[in-house]
Design an enzyme around this catalytic site. Structure first.
Site, mmCIF file in Angstrom:
data_model
loop_
_atom_site.group_PDB
_atom_site.id
_atom_site.type_symbol
_atom_site.label_atom_id
_atom_site.label_comp_id
_atom_site.label_asym_id
_atom_site.label_seq_id
_atom_site.Cartn_x
_atom_site.Cartn_y
_atom_site.Cartn_z
ATOM 1 N N THR A 77 -4.352 8.138 0.236
ATOM 2 C CA THR A 77 -3.816 7.176 -0.685
ATOM 3 C C THR A 77 -3.413 8.015 -2.160
ATOM 4 O O THR A 77 -2.099 8.349 -2.579
ATOM 5 C CB THR A 77 -5.136 6.100 -1.768
ATOM 6 N N LYS A 109 -7.044 13.845 -5.292
ATOM 7 C CA LYS A 109 -6.586 14.408 -6.159
ATOM 8 C C LYS A 109 -5.972 15.995 -6.624
ATOM 9 O O LYS A 109 -4.984 16.323 -6.614
ATOM 10 C CB LYS A 109 -7.459 14.071 -7.338
ATOM 11 N N LEU A 158 -1.217 5.829 -10.861
ATOM 12 C CA LEU A 158 -1.914 4.946 -10.813
ATOM 13 C C LEU A 158 -2.831 4.801 -9.920
ATOM 14 O O LEU A 158 -3.604 3.682 -10.167
ATOM 15 C CB LEU A 158 -2.449 4.081 -11.930
ATOM 16 N N ASP A 213 0.605 -1.308 -0.249
ATOM 17 C CA ASP A 213 0.169 -0.226 0.225
ATOM 18 C C ASP A 213 0.379 1.105 -0.217
ATOM 19 O O ASP A 213 1.510 1.196 0.256
ATOM 20 C CB ASP A 213 -0.794 -0.158 0.720
ATOM 21 N N ASN A 218 5.203 9.495 -1.100
ATOM 22 C CA ASN A 218 5.993 8.897 -0.916
ATOM 23 C C ASN A 218 6.552 7.981 -3.015
ATOM 24 O O ASN A 218 7.650 8.112 -2.503
ATOM 25 C CB ASN A 218 5.130 7.419 -0.306
ATOM 26 N N TYR A 225 -12.626 11.865 -2.947
ATOM 27 C CA TYR A 225 -11.157 11.581 -4.005
ATOM 28 C C TYR A 225 -10.722 12.650 -4.886
ATOM 29 O O TYR A 225 -10.494 12.623 -5.433
ATOM 30 C CB TYR A 225 -12.480 10.338 -5.466
#
Ligand code: UDP
Length: 352
Positions: A115, A172, A96, A79, A122, A168
């Site tokens: 994420t 982004k 992606l 992850d 990262n 989301y």
């Protein structure tokens, strides 16, 4: 120990050839997902070595069965929210990694947000350490529920920061900021793609987005679920066109580091999409209407002038043409998982 950095060793030491002739090493985060797995296949065919990292939250190993047999391919389940290092060189990094279908990214919204944010950080740190170029798959969702159409990159969007899509969209948007700042402050070589709705072979039949839902429903002889009136619009880009665009953007030396819309500018209402699916799959049931999800964007169409100018790219595959191979793919997927199809009884009877 939990806080220690994971060390990923692709062990490409079996590599033959001189330093000059060595193959490029490309890391694809989210490489088991729909776009990621298609990109793995594309880059391996082009002669690259590919390191795929995926937590398999929505990615599927089935997508990688061919790649797994390739000696230039490595898969690691990890992850990207958690820090990691890569042994050896890395030339290119594609980010992606993130569930992209509303029902999937809304399952664990905090994880979705992190994420995009921590995962991007990262990967940017890794790019900095390896002097690699790194590409972010951003999204048309940075425009939220846009009040201008088509959407140009300079449009700043209309996003609800506290709605069901915010995890989301805002993730982004924050990732774009990280990419921008890591370029400004540390000179990391970045690219930002704002990807509009993309479809084709490799999608999860249970993804939950409109094309996979309609095709899978029609193949099973079920009704097609249109949310709301169906007059909202989307613009659908076929996967091969998207791969062309992503690789051109990654390799362009002249496109700059600002965001670039990638998508098909041909706009359809969801009702028109249902009609197109019906034409190709008359076995499908009727259109039935369901509640429109909260904050569902009313319109979406990319202005792709920048991509045309800077990358010399525009999509080649019309929706009516891309639906054919997509339907063929889903038919095969449903057979594999033995979900009943609308037609097979007749087919079996004939073959006997
Ligand atoms: N949609 C629909 N039926 C479905 C799934 C989605 O009518 O079974 C609608 C959805 O409300 C939205 C559009 O289709 O207006 C595109 O939805 P999708 O989830 O594919 O992508 P996104 O909203 O993220 O563009």
């Amino acid at each position: 120990m939990e806080h220690r950095m994971k060390r990923i060793d692709p062990n490409f030491k079996d590599a033959i050839g001189t330093q000059d002739a060595r193959k490029r090493i490309v890391l694809i985060a989210g490489g088991a997902g729909f776009i990621g797995s298609n990109l793995c296949t594309r880059l391996l065919a082009a002669g690259d070595r590919v390191i795929c990292i995926d937590n398999l939250e929505t990615g599927r190993l089935e997508n990688l069965s061919d790649a797994m047999a390739n000696p230039d391919f490595r898969f690691f389940q990890h992850d990207i929210i958690k820090r990691f290092s890569i042994v050896g060189e890395v030339d290119r990094i594609y980010n992606l990694a993130c569930p992209a279908s509303p029902p999937k990214y809304q399952k664990d919204p905090v994880h979705t947000f992190l994420t995009s944010v921590l995962g991007s950080l990262n990967l940017l740190e890794l790019a900095d350490a390896k002097s690699a170029r790194v590409l972010l798959s951003s999204t048309s969702e940075v425009y939220g529920d846009p009040d201008v159409t088509p959407q140009t990159e300079s449009y700043r969007g209309l996003v609800n920061t506290v709605g069901p899509r915010a995890c989301y969209d805002e993730g982004k948007r924050a990732a774009e900021t990280l990419f921008y700042e890591m370029h400004e402050t540390r000179g990391v070589d970045v690219r930002i793609a704002r990807i509009f709705n993309t479809y084709g072979p490799g999608m999860d039949p249970e993804d939950g987005r409109v094309i996979s839902n309609f095709v899978v429903q029609a193949l099973q002889g079920h009704d097609l679920t249109v949310y709301g009136t169906g007059e909202q619009t989307r613009s659908f880009c076929y996967i091969s066109d998207m791969l062309d665009a992503l690789t051109l953007l990654m390799e362009s030396e002249t496109c700059g580091t600002g965001p670039i819309n990638l998508g098909n500018p041909h706009e359809f209402t969801i009702n028109e999409l249902a009609e197109l699916v019906h034409i190709q799959l008359p076995s499908g049931g009727a259109v039935v209407h369901r509640d429109l999800p909260r904050d569902d964007p009313r319109q979406r169409r990319p202005d792709i002038t920048l991509a045309k100018t800077l990358l010399n790219w525009e999509p080649k595959v019309a929706l009516s043409a891309g639906l054919g191979p997509t339907i063929g793919y889903f038919r095969e997927e449903l057979r594999k998982i033995q979900k009943p199809l609308a037609e097979p009884a007749a087919e079996i009877a004939v073959s006997k």
